[in-house]
Scaffold this active site. Structure first.
Site, PDB file in Angstrom:
ATOM      1  CE  LYS A 205     -56.790  -4.628   9.957  1.00 53.69           C
ATOM      2  NZ  LYS A 205     -56.478  -5.070   8.583  1.00 53.69           N
ATOM      3  NE  ARG A 239     -49.461  -3.824   8.697  1.00 59.22           N
ATOM      4  CZ  ARG A 239     -50.265  -2.884   9.176  1.00 59.22           C
ATOM      5  NH1 ARG A 239     -51.431  -3.225   9.726  1.00 59.22           N
ATOM      6  NH2 ARG A 239     -49.939  -1.608   9.104  1.00 59.22           N
TER       7      ARG A 239
END
Length: 261
Positions: A205, A239
């Site tokens: 991210k 995740r």
């Protein structure tokens, strides 16, 4: 949890798999690499992304869920905010609803989860994918999120969703600055204190770019570093795009720390 995006425009792996056969092949590969859950999504929720029409999301997701459910016993999660996508995915063999809106965008989602007995991942987002990074603001991000989760939990439980089927996700990158993300990641036990498992989705991210100055294709090492920090806080689910590298790193970390006296 292995990430399986069947999209042309996800922030990291958009366009990597856009048809059923390629998606099924990748899902099976993620399982071989050590994924305990597969998370299948057909709509990008990157900052500024446009919504996908219902029929298109169904076309992308449901056949992949069905094929994988026929080929593996690994639980399948459907990453969607649309109750109809969740409904058809559950009928095709999915077991978990992963809703970035915390089951708030579609009024049918909570009744569906209660009716089907599906697992529920309740994620926090400030705003929508189109607006969430405009100017995310909190008084205290950890306290504010805990308060929000307490309110959501009350609604989910009141609707008849069993406590043992709920997982909390603070929503890294979903209406948070890099500093907000770091505050969340360093205070995981504050969320675990609510009494539910916690899921963290930090893989590749943008905050890692702020932290390390790396482009998206260079964020594996940063992702692994955060994964180890999360393992040290006993996070229940992470995740990930790169399942094998993260699993190996955590296994090696555990092997060493278990011998430290």
């Amino acid at each position: 949890m292995g990430i399986l995006n069947v999209t042309p425009d996800s922030f990291s792996d958009g366009g990597e798999v856009t048809d059923r056969d390629a998606a099924v092949k990748k899902g099976l590969r993620l399982i071989e690499q050590g994924a305990d859950i597969l998370d299948i999504g057909g709509e990008s929720t990157r900052p500024g992304s446009d919504p996908v029409p219902l029929e298109e999301e169904l076309r992308r997701v449901v056949p992949v869920v069905e094929q994988l459910a026929n080929q593996t016993d690994v639980p399948i999660s459907v990453d969607t905010t649309k109750a109809e996508v969740a409904r058809q995915s559950l009928a095709a063999g999915a077991a978990i609803i992963n809703d970035i809106s915390g089951l708030t965008f579609d009024p049918e989602m909570i009744p569906l989860a209660a009716e089907t007995g599906a697992g529920v991942i309740c994620m926090h987002i400030q705003g929508t994918p189109q607006t969430m990074q405009d100017n995310p603001t909190y008084d205290d991000v950890v306290v504010d999120l805990k308060n929000w989760f307490q309110e959501r939990l009350q609604e989910l439980l009141s609707a008849g969703i069993e406590p043992g089927r709920i997982v909390l996700d603070p929503g890294i990158g979903f209406g948070k600055t890099a500093e907000h993300n770091l505050q969340i990641l360093s205070h995981i036990r504050e969320f675990q204190d609510l009494g539910y498992p916690v899921l963290i989705g930090h893989s590749r991210k943008r905050f890692l770019s702020k932290l390390l100055g790396r482009d998206v294709e260079e964020r594996l090492a940063g992702t692994v570093g955060v994964s180890i920090a999360l393992a040290s806080q006993a996070v229940e689910i992470i995740r990930l795009h790169d399942v094998e590298a993260n699993r190996d790193a955590i296994s090696a970390w555990k092997a060493v720390t278990s011998r430290v006296t």
